[in-house]
Design an enzyme around this catalytic site. Structure first.
Site, PDB file in Angstrom:
ATOM      1  N   GLU A 186      19.804 102.938 -47.589  1.00 41.98           N
ATOM      2  CA  GLU A 186      19.151 101.781 -48.194  1.00 41.98           C
ATOM      3  C   GLU A 186      17.786 102.132 -48.791  1.00 41.98           C
ATOM      4  OE1 GLU A 186      18.293  98.652 -45.497  1.00 41.98           O
ATOM      5  OE2 GLU A 186      17.500  99.948 -43.924  1.00 41.98           O
ATOM      6  N   LYS A 242      29.504 126.440 -55.452  1.00 46.49           N
ATOM      7  CA  LYS A 242      29.903 126.864 -54.106  1.00 46.49           C
ATOM      8  C   LYS A 242      31.370 126.590 -53.831  1.00 46.49           C
ATOM      9  CE  LYS A 242      25.213 126.400 -52.368  1.00 46.49           C
ATOM     10  NZ  LYS A 242      24.647 126.281 -53.724  1.00 46.49           N
ATOM     11  N   GLY A 281      14.223 121.462 -57.336  1.00 47.35           N
ATOM     12  CA  GLY A 281      13.544 120.236 -56.945  1.00 47.35           C
ATOM     13  C   GLY A 281      14.405 119.253 -56.190  1.00 47.35           C
ATOM     14  N   VAL A 336      15.461 125.224 -52.475  1.00 47.11           N
ATOM     15  CA  VAL A 336      14.454 126.058 -51.803  1.00 47.11           C
ATOM     16  C   VAL A 336      13.042 125.762 -52.315  1.00 47.11           C
ATOM     17  CG1 VAL A 336      16.052 127.947 -51.345  1.00 47.11           C
ATOM     18  CG2 VAL A 336      14.767 127.932 -53.489  1.00 47.11           C
TER      19      VAL A 336
END
Length: 606
Positions: A312, A405, A445, A450
């Protein structure tokens, strides 16, 4: 001095110059003849006076700021003088059928010298005052001696409150070497930056090539980084000309500028046709990618934008942000979990979106290694719920956000994302909804990136922890990734897996090193330490495996991968199995199938 006083002063000065110049010319050419013996000279003087003031009015010679005058102003003076001389010559010809060519030529020259000199003496006085009043300026090296560099040097030297002194230029153009621009010497090329900084006591470097892309900035920054000095970038010419920023309002060099990839121009018409005045639903709308997709979608003025997420606070935040910029778009915040099949079907049936961007997912690799069940529930079955609802209620387009990935994954997060791709691919075979997935690497970001971690570690004084010195990753900015997601959504709909061109992979240790330097530190002050690979991590990522690679772009910056799904029957059997088997067995099975070890499906029974 008031405007009227300035105007009258220049009017009087020019009047004296114009009248005296023609008599001086006549005397220089005829020193032994009285000037007043020729009435045409007197008449020409009067004609010059009247015509000069008329030309001066139209060329604004009396209401310019001459203290910052340049060659352009000198040309303006020459235009006005030429017109007045030509007018007086025409009067001479009309009256005596002759033109005093030599007298008028010398008069023209005297007008240029004397009127121009009267103006540029103000420029000289202003320059001297500037240099006298600002002895402690920051010594600056400017990269780029072109239009941008010249503009920057002029503004730095003649600013009302200067804080920087341009000392030298560097430029890779061999024809500019040792030349002076705004009295500043081009002293070398970008390869010479390090030694020039020491030689001239430079305190700051400014890159003044506004047209330079990220690839160019990255190349130059490598030479600047050796100096450990602050590096700034001059704003774009477009921003300067439109008044968004001043020339001397320097931008910081951000880590995004060092990715080495220039921005792709989008097909705005195709995206507009897909989004404008349409109903758009974004899942995971409060996340890093989902919220940026919402921002980009808003640029195309959809009829309604549905912000769906289970947190929320994050949904509230993006809802409040978008309300500030809404120009007619109806914003609907929906709190819902994609694992709740009934709720998802209810929302999609109620709002009947035209396009769904499915960004909700668990993406953190090591965290999902500890929580494989949640990865399966959210990434596979959550995606299945949203995709099947889109199919049932005839949503026109469905775009799933995937990840690099999902390629040859050794971990459960990547395996579940590959399975989610297969769900979408199989639905595309039988649905009127146009399904597609978009696969890309790490985004700078984002919450799991990282970069925020490195910034926090730098702020605490280090060390910055990197898992392995040879680890590489693909990186893209959040806005860049989101724009390409919108573009990919216009290109297909037959279950394609679009792959964004991520440029070259970046060594994480290089990323950490650049971020330390951009923060104003050296690696001696902020150490880099290696912590070892975490659970589920790979040394490098791939956007496509060898069987999927397809070199052609379907759009600049976007490929289509030939990723083959398992059959619908096999997928159904697999989904049934993973709901009842032990989690470790399911985990290994998913990883094997995501790595195209299809033989393992033989063990899957209905």
């Amino acid at each position: 001095m008031s405007y009227k006083m300035r105007y009258m002063l220049f009017f009087i000065i020019d009047s004296v110059i114009v009248i005296s110049a023609i008599f001086m010319s006549y005397w220089l050419l005829h020193p032994f003849i009285s000037v007043y013996a020729d009435p045409m000279i007197v008449l020409s003087a009067g004609t010059l006076l009247v015509s000069h003031h008329i030309a001066a009015y139209f060329f604004h010679l009396y209401d310019r700021m001459w203290s910052v005058a340049s060659v352009r102003e000198l040309l303006t003076i020459s235009y006005a003088v030429t017109i007045s001389i030509a007018t007086a010559s025409c009067i001479q010809y009309i009256l005596v059928h002759d033109v005093y060519i030599r007298v008028m030529t010398v008069t023209w020259m005297l007008h240029i010298i004397m009127i121009g000199g009267s103006r540029f003496v103000l420029r000289v006085l202003n320059d001297q005052e500037s240099f006298r009043s600002t002895p402690n300026l920051k010594r600056v090296l400017i990269v780029g001696a072109g239009q941008g560099g010249t503009m920057l040097a002029r503004n730095l030297k003649y600013a009302l409150k200067p804080d920087r002194l341009p000392v030298i230029f560097v430029d890779d153009d061999p024809h500019k070497q040792q030349l002076k621009v705004m009295d500043v010497t081009v002293s070398g090329t970008t390869k010479d930056i390090a030694k020039l900084v020491v030689k001239h006591g430079i305190e700051e470097i400014i890159i003044a090539i506004p047209s330079l892309g990220r690839v160019g900035i990255q190349s130059i920054y490598k030479n600047c980084a050796k100096t450990n000095l602050p590096v700034k970038v001059m704003p774009s010419i477009e921003d300067i000309m439109t008044g968004k920023v001043a020339v001397n309002e320097m931008k910081e060099v951000y880590i995004e500028d060092l990715l080495g990839r220039d921005e792709v121009k989008l097909d705005m018409v195709a995206i507009s046709n897909k989004l404008t005045d349409k109903i758009i639903l974004v899942t995971g709308a409060g996340g890093s990618i989902g919220s940026e997709i919402c921002r980009q979608v808003m640029n195309f003025q959809p009829k309604q934008l549905i912000l769906l997420g289970h947190g929320e606070n994050s949904i509230y935040t993006i809802h409040m942000e978008l309300l500030q910029r809404s120009t007619g778009t109806i914003l609907v915040p929906i709190i819902a979990d994609i694992q709740d099949r009934a709720r998802i079907f209810e929302v999609i049936e109620q709002y009947k979106p035209d396009v769904i961007y499915h960004a909700a997912a668990h993406k953190h690799v090591p965290l999902m290694e500890y929580n494989p069940t949640e990865a399966i529930k959210n990434n596979i079955f959550g995606t299945k719920n949203v995709a099947e609802a889109a199919h049932q209620f005839a949503v026109k387009n469905f775009v799933m956000i995937s990840t690099d990935k999902a390629v040859n994954p050794p971990n459960i997060m990547g395996a579940t994302k590959r399975m989610a791709e297969m769900v979408v691919q199989n639905l595309a075979k039988k649905s009127t909804t146009k399904f597609a997935a978009v696969r890309f690497g790490n985004v700078l970001g984002s919450r799991g990136s990282v970069i925020p971690l490195f910034k926090k570690q730098i702020a605490l004084g280090g060390p910055v922890t990197v898992t392995h010195p040879d680890m590489t990753r693909y990186f893209m900015t959040i806005p860049e990734a989101s724009r390409l997601v919108l573009q990919a959504g216009t290109l297909g709909g037959n279950g394609e897996i679009f792959v964004l061109d991520m440029g070259e992979p970046v060594r994480i240790v290089d990323l950490a090193s650049n971020l330390i330097q951009l923060s104003g530190f050296t690696e001696e002050e902020i150490k880099i330490e290696f912590s070892g690979l975490r659970p589920g991590e790979k040394m490098f990522e791939e956007l496509l495996n060898e069987e999927e690679i397809q070199e052609e772009h379907v759009f600049p910056g976007i490929h289509i991968g030939r990723a083959k799904p398992i059959s619908g029957e096999q997928l159904d059997m697999l989904l049934n199995k993973i709901q009842v088997e032990e989690i470790e067995e399911v985990k290994q099975l998913l990883i094997q199938i995501a790595n195209n070890n299809i033989d393992n499906l033989k063990s899957v029974k209905r």
